[in-house]
Write a protein that holds these residues in place. Sequence first.
Motif, PDB file in Angstrom:
ATOM      1  N   TRP A 104       0.775  -1.227   0.000  1.00 53.29           N
ATOM      2  CA  TRP A 104       0.000   0.000   0.000  1.00 53.29           C
ATOM      3  C   TRP A 104       0.817   1.294   0.000  1.00 53.29           C
ATOM      4  O   TRP A 104       0.297   2.335  -0.355  1.00 53.29           O
ATOM      5  N   TRP A 105       2.067   1.269   0.426  1.00 55.13           N
ATOM      6  CA  TRP A 105       2.865   2.503   0.442  1.00 55.13           C
ATOM      7  C   TRP A 105       4.311   2.143   0.109  1.00 55.13           C
ATOM      8  O   TRP A 105       5.209   2.228   0.942  1.00 55.13           O
ATOM      9  N   PRO A 106       4.556   1.732  -1.146  1.00 60.15           N
ATOM     10  CA  PRO A 106       5.874   1.208  -1.500  1.00 60.15           C
ATOM     11  C   PRO A 106       6.948   2.270  -1.697  1.00 60.15           C
ATOM     12  O   PRO A 106       8.134   1.923  -1.809  1.00 60.15           O
ATOM     13  N   GLU A 107       6.588   3.531  -1.775  1.00 54.28           N
ATOM     14  CA  GLU A 107       7.583   4.574  -2.015  1.00 54.28           C
ATOM     15  C   GLU A 107       8.533   4.703  -0.834  1.00 54.28           C
ATOM     16  O   GLU A 107       8.124   4.626   0.338  1.00 54.28           O
ATOM     17  N   ALA A 108       9.804   4.935  -1.123  1.00 58.38           N
ATOM     18  CA  ALA A 108      10.797   5.101  -0.066  1.00 58.38           C
ATOM     19  C   ALA A 108      10.664   6.472   0.587  1.00 58.38           C
ATOM     20  O   ALA A 108      10.143   7.411   0.003  1.00 58.38           O
ATOM     21  N   GLY A 109      11.152   6.569   1.799  1.00 61.02           N
ATOM     22  CA  GLY A 109      11.070   7.813   2.542  1.00 61.02           C
ATOM     23  C   GLY A 109      10.179   7.654   3.755  1.00 61.02           C
ATOM     24  O   GLY A 109       9.854   6.545   4.168  1.00 61.02           O
ATOM     25  N   ARG A 110       9.765   8.760   4.328  1.00 61.67           N
ATOM     26  CA  ARG A 110       8.901   8.696   5.501  1.00 61.67           C
ATOM     27  C   ARG A 110       7.526   8.182   5.106  1.00 61.67           C
ATOM     28  O   ARG A 110       6.922   8.663   4.150  1.00 61.67           O
ATOM     29  N   VAL A 111       7.022   7.228   5.874  1.00 60.10           N
ATOM     30  CA  VAL A 111       5.739   6.602   5.572  1.00 60.10           C
ATOM     31  C   VAL A 111       4.931   6.473   6.871  1.00 60.10           C
ATOM     32  O   VAL A 111       5.474   6.557   7.971  1.00 60.10           O
TER      33      VAL A 111
ATOM     34  N   GLY B  47      -7.995  11.821   3.362  1.00 63.27           N
ATOM     35  CA  GLY B  47      -7.091  10.707   3.118  1.00 63.27           C
ATOM     36  C   GLY B  47      -6.447  10.774   1.747  1.00 63.27           C
ATOM     37  O   GLY B  47      -6.452  11.798   1.073  1.00 63.27           O
ATOM     38  N   HIS B  48      -5.925   9.624   1.311  1.00 63.93           N
ATOM     39  CA  HIS B  48      -5.197   9.547   0.050  1.00 63.93           C
ATOM     40  C   HIS B  48      -5.285   8.127  -0.477  1.00 63.93           C
ATOM     41  O   HIS B  48      -5.629   7.189   0.245  1.00 63.93           O
TER      42      HIS B  48
ATOM     43  N   HIS C 261      -3.647  11.504   7.850  1.00 59.92           N
ATOM     44  CA  HIS C 261      -4.603  11.160   6.806  1.00 59.92           C
ATOM     45  C   HIS C 261      -4.721   9.643   6.642  1.00 59.92           C
ATOM     46  O   HIS C 261      -3.797   8.899   6.976  1.00 59.92           O
ATOM     47  N   VAL C 262      -5.843   9.225   6.070  1.00 61.30           N
ATOM     48  CA  VAL C 262      -6.192   7.806   5.981  1.00 61.30           C
ATOM     49  C   VAL C 262      -5.871   7.261   4.590  1.00 61.30           C
ATOM     50  O   VAL C 262      -6.226   7.873   3.573  1.00 61.30           O
TER      51      VAL C 262
ATOM     52  N   ARG D 272       0.138   8.943  -2.666  1.00 61.80           N
ATOM     53  CA  ARG D 272       0.538   9.006  -1.265  1.00 61.80           C
ATOM     54  C   ARG D 272       1.376  10.274  -1.034  1.00 61.80           C
ATOM     55  O   ARG D 272       2.235  10.613  -1.860  1.00 61.80           O
ATOM     56  N   PRO D 273       1.164  10.969   0.063  1.00 62.55           N
ATOM     57  CA  PRO D 273       1.883  12.225   0.301  1.00 62.55           C
ATOM     58  C   PRO D 273       3.348  11.991   0.676  1.00 62.55           C
ATOM     59  O   PRO D 273       3.646  11.181   1.561  1.00 62.55           O
TER      60      PRO D 273
END
Length: 324
Positions: free
Chosen positions: A171-178, A206-207, A240-241, A212-213
């Motif tokens: 659901w949130w595969p991007e690197a960085g703060r999650v 939400g997003h 956010h959700v 994703r932000p």
Amino acid sequence: MGWRQAMAVALYGPGGFFVRADGGPAGHFRTSVHASPLFGRALLRLVERIDEALGRPARFDIVDVGAGRGELLETLRGLIGGEFAGRVRLVGVELAPRPERLDAAIEWRAEMPEEIAGLLVATEWLDNVPLDAADLDDHGRLRKVLVDPVSGDETLGELVDAADRFWLERWWPEAGRVEIGWPRDSAWAEAVQRVRRGCALAVDYGHRKEARPVGGTLTGYRGGRQVRPVPDGSCDVTAHVAIDSVAGAAGTAYEIVTQREALKALGVDGGRPSLDLAREDPAEYLRRLSAAGAGAELIEPGGLGGHWWLLHTIGIDARGSMLG
């Protein structure tokens, strides 16, 4: 401590933000419920559609999870009339004590009913379900973000565990703060399971996966202003959700639309009345102008209108969209 534990204590522990005996959340931030009774009227139109789909049962439950100080239920209580008033059961689910002046017809409890037939609604509840945050260390490994509950200062702790990695990869595969959203998925799935027949509605900011932000959304609110999220109980701590993840976790049919789309489908348009009415009936013109202003706030795309509505249908033949 991790953010999930810190949020739980700051929001729901002894003296926490949502359980204090002061004025409640309405004194610190503005939700759709607080903005206008038009929100309650629109929700009642949805309730009427669900009631018809259920065949007008002898009892229709309206269960508000994260009920604040009962504002939405009070609005609905004032709007519901006729024979439906004798069939409806209004239930507020909230850890805070029962408000002193709450209508006696509204039930108040700390836990959700075991079985619900009607509508379960959660307006800006999921954003306050505690979760953890994670960030990359100098070696590119994701670690839990730890926070000092007094100062709000952050450090990195242990590596994320297998459950966290599983959720993030999907659901949130991007690197960085999650922000690790599976606790919200679990909370919502459990809530939806209580609905035997009817609908479950979550309204929240939400997003979705495709947007994703970067850097996450964890923040605080106090006295109507956005503030640094210090988990000491003095402010709302929220994030956010991941609305698509939450939707899929419940295992039932659902639709996701923006609040703007939902409210317009339920009769809120924010349009100004005709100037001819100002000449014919000035008092009525002013009343409709005021309602138009409130409606415009509820459907403003960059504000409340940008919130997501996640609606599940359970055990009924909706015959198309309940929001259409």
